[in-house]
Design an enzyme around this catalytic site. Structure first.
Site, PDB file in Angstrom:
ATOM      1  N   SER A  52       0.798  -1.258  -0.036  1.00 50.12           N
ATOM      2  CA  SER A  52       0.066   0.032   0.229  1.00 50.12           C
ATOM      3  C   SER A  52       1.148   1.267   0.089  1.00 50.12           C
ATOM      4  O   SER A  52       0.155   2.235  -0.506  1.00 50.12           O
ATOM      5  CB  SER A  52      -0.923   0.050   1.282  1.00 50.12           C
ATOM      6  OG  SER A  52      -0.152  -0.277   2.467  1.00 50.12           O
ATOM      7  N   LYS A 120       5.189 -11.202   3.287  1.00 50.42           N
ATOM      8  CA  LYS A 120       3.773 -11.445   2.910  1.00 50.42           C
ATOM      9  C   LYS A 120       3.507 -11.437   1.407  1.00 50.42           C
ATOM     10  O   LYS A 120       3.910 -10.622   0.868  1.00 50.42           O
ATOM     11  CB  LYS A 120       2.755 -10.454   3.613  1.00 50.42           C
ATOM     12  CG  LYS A 120       1.285 -10.636   3.365  1.00 50.42           C
ATOM     13  CD  LYS A 120       0.315  -9.852   4.174  1.00 50.42           C
ATOM     14  CE  LYS A 120       0.236  -8.279   3.685  1.00 50.42           C
ATOM     15  NZ  LYS A 120      -0.300  -8.132   2.364  1.00 50.42           N
ATOM     16  N   GLU A 189      -8.606 -10.165   3.795  1.00 46.35           N
ATOM     17  CA  GLU A 189      -9.065  -8.890   3.736  1.00 46.35           C
ATOM     18  C   GLU A 189     -10.389  -8.731   3.275  1.00 46.35           C
ATOM     19  O   GLU A 189     -10.759  -9.509   1.901  1.00 46.35           O
ATOM     20  CB  GLU A 189      -7.885  -8.368   2.845  1.00 46.35           C
ATOM     21  CG  GLU A 189      -8.432  -6.633   2.697  1.00 46.35           C
ATOM     22  CD  GLU A 189      -7.189  -5.958   1.782  1.00 46.35           C
ATOM     23  OE1 GLU A 189      -6.139  -6.435   1.717  1.00 46.35           O
ATOM     24  OE2 GLU A 189      -7.702  -4.830   1.336  1.00 46.35           O
TER      25      GLU A 189
HETATM   26  O1  KIV Z   1      -0.315  -3.636   1.709  1.00 55.35           O
HETATM   27  C1  KIV Z   1      -1.146  -3.327   2.887  1.00 55.35           C
HETATM   28  O2  KIV Z   1      -1.076  -2.760   3.418  1.00 55.35           O
HETATM   29  C2  KIV Z   1      -1.838  -4.695   3.085  1.00 55.35           C
HETATM   30  C3  KIV Z   1      -2.714  -4.564   4.146  1.00 55.35           C
HETATM   31  C4  KIV Z   1      -3.978  -3.816   3.623  1.00 55.35           C
HETATM   32  C5  KIV Z   1      -3.130  -5.705   4.888  1.00 55.35           C
HETATM   33  O3  KIV Z   1      -1.444  -5.606   2.452  1.00 55.35           O
END
Ligand code: KIV
Length: 271
Positions: A52, A120, A189
């Site tokens: 993000s 992640k 999510e």
């Molecule tokens: O990129 C991000 O901020 C995320 C969160 C919304 C979990 O993956």
């Protein structure tokens, strides 16, 4: 001479224990040293350098453009700040989809160069070979199911996921596969709360929700959203814990006025 460096950051084993104990896990996104230091001092459990960053830091419409090197650059600052929180770095779009080998190579590069604790990545069964290979190589992996923003072009938007039975069943199946493959945690999510609760009970690893109700083992929000810095964005799941956009604008207005009026700096602020 042997050098022993003590890492006091939260471990994946401790996170698992928190799930067993029913202790909720608090995660926030973070993209720079200064704010990461504040979040860490405040006692946050996990810091996610989310892709993000592509939106909130770089101003892109989507998460897709951000690169591995840009993620590493941001993560280094967060890692320098984190004394207690476990730091997770998002693997950006294109860094793990092409082949298992490339996925593992990029995950190891991220771990080595940024100093983060885990990576992640978004997706279920389709990226399972890459996840298995990473875990076997010693890379702690957090999964991400439900609304996966890197697939926005396939979904055609950011709506609620897994409303229908077939998609919900696939999500539950994917979560079990990620758990069995050794993911230390899974983000869910924007899915129905009842499904998120079902997944949380069905897997042994901690489940962190965003727009997934209160039945998960923990919660994550995008820092700029929950601080009210991003005024135009107010989905149902988001709570503003502050209104920093207003405070920043007031402070900047006051500064501009003081400069224009010639009242800043005053004599005490001068050498
Ligand atoms: O990129 C991000 O901020 C995320 C969160 C919304 C979990 O993956």
């Amino acid at each position: 001479m042997s050098v022993h460096v003590q890492n006091s950051r939260l471990t994946t084993a401790k996170l698992r224990q928190m799930k067993v104990n029913g202790e909720k896990i608090a995660m926030l996104t973070s993209y720079d040293f200064t704010l990461a230091s504040l979040l860490d001092e405040a006692g946050i459990d996990m810091l996610l350098v989310g892709d993000s960053a592509s939106n909130v830091v770089c101003g892109n419409q989507y998460t897709l453009p951000i690169t591995v090197d840009e993620m590493i650059f941001l993560t280094k600052g967060v890692v320098r700040a984190a004394q207690h929180a476990l730091v997770v770095c998002d693997m950006p779009f294109g860094s793990y989809q092409v082949s298992e080998e490339e996925a593992v190579r990029n995950a190891i590069k991220i771990l080595k160069e940024s100093g983060c604790d885990a990576v992640k990545l978004e997706g279920g069964e389709e990226i399972l070979p890459a996840i298995r290979h990473m875990v076997q190589s010693g890379v702690p992996v957090m999964g991400h199911l439900g609304l996966t923003p890197q697939s926005v072009n396939q979904f055609g938007g950011y709506g609620l996921r897994a409303k229908e039975e077939a998609e919900a069943a696939k999500l539950l199946h994917d979560a079990k596969l990620l758990d069995e493959a050794g993911c230390f945690s899974i983000v869910l999510e924007k899915i129905p709360a009842a499904l998120a609760e079902q997944v949380t009970k069905a897997v042994s690893c901690p489940v962190i929700g965003i727009g997934a109700g209160n039945g998960c083992d923990g919660q994550v929000l995008v820092l700029h959203d929950m601080l009210g810095l991003n005024q135009g964005f107010k989905p149902k799941f988001l709570r503003h814990f502050a209104n920093l956009a207003g405070e920043v604008k007031t402070a900047v207005n006051d500064y501009i006025t003081a400069v224009k009026e010639g009242t800043f700096p005053n004599t005490e602020e001068s050498y």
